[in-house]
Write a protein that holds these residues in place. Structure first.
Motif, PDB file in Angstrom:
ATOM      1  N   ARG A   1       0.844  -1.217   0.000  1.00  0.00           N
ATOM      2  CA  ARG A   1       0.000   0.000   0.000  1.00  0.00           C
ATOM      3  C   ARG A   1       0.867   1.250   0.000  1.00  0.00           C
ATOM      4  O   ARG A   1       0.591   2.213  -0.722  1.00  0.00           O
ATOM      5  CB  ARG A   1      -0.939  -0.009   1.207  1.00  0.00           C
ATOM      6  CG  ARG A   1      -2.099  -0.983   1.088  1.00  0.00           C
ATOM      7  CD  ARG A   1      -3.127  -0.745   2.175  1.00  0.00           C
ATOM      8  NE  ARG A   1      -2.614  -1.103   3.486  1.00  0.00           N
ATOM      9  CZ  ARG A   1      -2.770  -2.303   4.058  1.00  0.00           C
ATOM     10  NH1 ARG A   1      -3.429  -3.252   3.415  1.00  0.00           N
ATOM     11  NH2 ARG A   1      -2.285  -2.543   5.254  1.00  0.00           N
TER      12      ARG A   1
ATOM     13  N   TRP B   1       2.333   1.806  -3.450  1.00  0.00           N
ATOM     14  CA  TRP B   1       1.330   2.364  -4.367  1.00  0.00           C
ATOM     15  C   TRP B   1       1.214   3.880  -4.186  1.00  0.00           C
ATOM     16  O   TRP B   1       1.196   4.637  -5.157  1.00  0.00           O
ATOM     17  CB  TRP B   1      -0.032   1.719  -4.114  1.00  0.00           C
ATOM     18  CG  TRP B   1      -0.311   0.514  -4.947  1.00  0.00           C
ATOM     19  CD1 TRP B   1      -0.307  -0.783  -4.562  1.00  0.00           C
ATOM     20  CD2 TRP B   1      -0.647   0.511  -6.343  1.00  0.00           C
ATOM     21  NE1 TRP B   1      -0.609  -1.609  -5.618  1.00  0.00           N
ATOM     22  CE2 TRP B   1      -0.824  -0.848  -6.720  1.00  0.00           C
ATOM     23  CE3 TRP B   1      -0.809   1.502  -7.307  1.00  0.00           C
ATOM     24  CZ2 TRP B   1      -1.163  -1.217  -8.020  1.00  0.00           C
ATOM     25  CZ3 TRP B   1      -1.142   1.134  -8.608  1.00  0.00           C
ATOM     26  CH2 TRP B   1      -1.309  -0.216  -8.959  1.00  0.00           C
ATOM     27  N   GLU B   2       1.116   4.301  -2.955  1.00  0.00           N
ATOM     28  CA  GLU B   2       0.959   5.733  -2.693  1.00  0.00           C
ATOM     29  C   GLU B   2       2.185   6.512  -3.162  1.00  0.00           C
ATOM     30  O   GLU B   2       2.065   7.617  -3.713  1.00  0.00           O
ATOM     31  CB  GLU B   2       0.721   5.961  -1.195  1.00  0.00           C
ATOM     32  CG  GLU B   2      -0.555   5.339  -0.652  1.00  0.00           C
ATOM     33  CD  GLU B   2      -1.834   5.915  -1.276  1.00  0.00           C
ATOM     34  OE1 GLU B   2      -1.761   6.955  -1.969  1.00  0.00           O
ATOM     35  OE2 GLU B   2      -2.911   5.320  -1.072  1.00  0.00           O
ATOM     36  N   LYS B   3       3.367   5.914  -2.964  1.00  0.00           N
ATOM     37  CA  LYS B   3       4.597   6.587  -3.379  1.00  0.00           C
ATOM     38  C   LYS B   3       4.667   6.707  -4.896  1.00  0.00           C
ATOM     39  O   LYS B   3       4.986   7.789  -5.436  1.00  0.00           O
ATOM     40  CB  LYS B   3       5.802   5.789  -2.853  1.00  0.00           C
ATOM     41  CG  LYS B   3       7.150   6.396  -3.204  1.00  0.00           C
ATOM     42  CD  LYS B   3       7.391   7.712  -2.482  1.00  0.00           C
ATOM     43  CE  LYS B   3       8.792   8.221  -2.729  1.00  0.00           C
ATOM     44  NZ  LYS B   3       9.023   9.516  -2.066  1.00  0.00           N
TER      45      LYS B   3
ATOM     46  N   LYS C   1       2.199   6.610  -7.015  1.00  0.00           N
ATOM     47  CA  LYS C   1       1.134   7.504  -7.475  1.00  0.00           C
ATOM     48  C   LYS C   1       1.526   8.966  -7.267  1.00  0.00           C
ATOM     49  O   LYS C   1       1.362   9.812  -8.168  1.00  0.00           O
ATOM     50  CB  LYS C   1      -0.159   7.191  -6.731  1.00  0.00           C
ATOM     51  CG  LYS C   1      -1.353   7.999  -7.200  1.00  0.00           C
ATOM     52  CD  LYS C   1      -2.613   7.571  -6.451  1.00  0.00           C
ATOM     53  CE  LYS C   1      -3.825   8.386  -6.895  1.00  0.00           C
ATOM     54  NZ  LYS C   1      -5.052   7.966  -6.166  1.00  0.00           N
ATOM     55  N   ALA C   2       2.083   9.261  -6.078  1.00  0.00           N
ATOM     56  CA  ALA C   2       2.481  10.639  -5.783  1.00  0.00           C
ATOM     57  C   ALA C   2       3.609  11.103  -6.696  1.00  0.00           C
ATOM     58  O   ALA C   2       3.731  12.302  -6.990  1.00  0.00           O
ATOM     59  CB  ALA C   2       2.913  10.748  -4.319  1.00  0.00           C
TER      60      ALA C   2
END
Length: 515
Positions: free
Chosen positions: A106, A109-111, A113-114
């Motif tokens: 998770r 994914w956030e990294k 995406k950012a």
């Protein structure tokens, strides 16, 4: 020695079936490296585990009539049993169904995406469930994947990773880190692949649900290779303590040559996108074959490790797996090869050297470590060759040249056997007892050093021999390599190191033909 932690990993093994000897091969070779580094004063973080998500696992569980997690629990336990059987000294066993790994995925994914490297799109292409990989039309061979696996046309809306943005960065990295991919043949393969141009990578799936959910995208689960590759960082503490615990980056990922692109293209690109340090090396070993075919669960020609250990012993099988073929090349497993390495080399050459030396010490030296007299040129030559093993082995282990490392050791075994044959200590018992003791001292000192450097390969047998030589636990690291035996110390009764396996052919069904 360096205080830096030496991080070595096996691939995490896919749980769509039980382990076989090819899995043991990867783990044993990695274990040999980890043990050597520990003996040489390094702190080690040795990781293995199981890869438990994806369509193949869901299908295998369905075929067994159970839920995917139940199936994973059962097969993962089999891999842990294999580790215990083969005496694997891992520091961490990671499962991708663990909460710590889901948290890491998770966070990744956030990294990504950012960082702007993820976008939504529609995928259409040929997909192999067995390989968990997409293939271009031009890559298909007679309508199948290059591996021979069936493919199916897949169209679905997924999330994509901008892999195409990393072609130049990867080529620059390969150029500035020439040791990143080994052996050289695999490096050439990867560089050629990247130079042809990279396409963006679909990193989610909507056609099944056995995977880690994609944050913010209901109905999408993480592509198994993004999930699986991240295990190395999860074990090292990602996302909470990756930079602080001294474990990352990995010193070497040991993988099979069939997954080299995932580890040398996808994985470093993910890490670059997340602004994380890249591993220092990916070493791709070759395949074992039986009658010329790669061992494979899919082809149903695998050999369970226990079928070999029941006959040849754990240390014998470990020795064979490292000794028989160059690490990085392919090899064929045959009855003749097993007998030659385990019975011939390990038992007859090394085991007999140890047993007859210790038996003569028991008989002619009252069971006490003999003190040396004046050394001859022959004595000094053997002792010098034995002393030269450790620096030579450090060079070989630095290149993961494990078969070459065994040859360094076996050169000394051969020299020691020739030394005893030439010096014939049994003829000195009455006429020249001082010379007899000197010869046996030289032989025992050579055995001590051989036992020390053989600990990574045959840990139980090496410990047994060190016990018989009177070497205590505190003197078994390489820091004690030049610490001589104590003259006059009482020794236990000699014991055979490698009992001879049954000479009869293996029982029916024990191994595929020709063994």
């Amino acid at each position: 020695m360096s205080d830096q932690i030496f991080n070595i990993t096996t691939p995490i093994y896919y749980v769509n079936g039980p382990p076989h000897i090819a899995h043991a091969y990867t783990s044993v070779n990695s274990d040999v490296i980890a043990r050597f580094m520990r003996l040489d004063g390094r702190k080690v973080w040795f990781v293995t585990g199981t890869d438990e998500h994806g369509q193949k696992v869901a299908q295998a569980a369905r075929a067994e009539g159970c839920e995917p997690l139940e199936f994973c629990d059962r097969i993962s336990a089999r891999f842990q049993d294999m580790n215990r059987l083969m005496n694997i000294s891992h520091d961490d066993f990671i499962r991708t169904t663990e909460p710590r790994h889901k948290n890491a995925v998770r966070a990744m994914w956030e990294k990504l995406k950012a960082s702007g490297y993820i976008y939504e799109g529609v995928f259409a292409g040929w997909y192999s469930v067995r390989d968990e990989q997409f293939f271009d039309e031009a890559e298909l061979v007679d309508g199948q994947a290059p591996t021979g696996a069936p493919v199916e046309w897949v169209e679905e809306r997924n999330l994509f990773f901008r892999l195409s943005a990393f072609g130049e960065a990867l080529l620059e990295f390969y150029d500035s880190h020439p040791d990143f991919i080994a052996p050289a043949s695999r490096r050439n393969e990867v560089v050629g692949f990247v130079r042809e141009g990279l396409r963006d990578l679909s990193i989610s799936r909507a056609s099944f649900d056995w995977g880690i959910p994609v944050p913010g995208h209901p109905g999408q689960v993480t592509y198994v290779w993004l999930d699986a590759l991240l295990n190395y960082a999860t074990s090292a503490g990602y996302p909470d303590s990756l930079a602080a615990n001294g474990v990352w980056p990995a010193d070497v990922h040991v993988v099979g040559k069939d997954i080299i692109r995932f580890h040398c293209v996808f994985w470093p690109a993910f890490l670059m996108a997340a602004d994380l340090p890249l591993p220092k090396r990916v070493f791709a070993h070759g395949w074992w074959t039986v009658e010329g075919e790669k061992m494979s669960k899919s082809l149903d020609n695998f050999i369970p490790p226990e079928r070999l250990t029941e006959r040849f012993g754990v240390d014998g099988v470990r020795f064979f797996l490292v000794r028989e073929m160059a690490f990085g090349a392919d090899g064929d497993m045959t009855e003749v090869a097993l007998q030659r390495r385990i019975v011939g080399e390990l038992g007859n050459e090394f085991g007999n050297l140890a047993h007859r030396t210790l038996t003569m010490i028991a008989r002619y030296c009252d069971g006490r470590t003999p003190a040396p007299g004046v050394l001859t040129a022959q004595d000094e030559a053997l002792l010098a060759q034995a002393a030269a093993m450790l620096p030579a082995l450090r060079l070989q282990f630095g290149e993961q040249a494990l078969q070459a490392a065994t040859q360094v050791i076996w050169n000394v075994v051969g020299a020691a056997n020739k030394y005893l044959q030439d010096e014939a200590p049994w003829t000195r018992a009455k006429g020249d007892p001082d010379r007899l003791k000197t010869i046996l001292h030289v032989a025992a000192e050579t055995l001590r050093r051989l036992a020390l450097v053989l600990q990574p390969f045959v840990p139980d047998a090496a410990a047994n021999l060190l016990d018989q030589l009177g070497v205590g636990p505190q003197a078994r690291s390489f820091a004690s390599f030049d610490q001589a035996l104590v003259a006059g110390a009482p020794l236990p009764d000699p014991r055979v190191l490698f009992p001879r396996p049954e000479s009869a052919p293996p029982p029916a069904g024990a191994m595929p033909s020709p063994m």
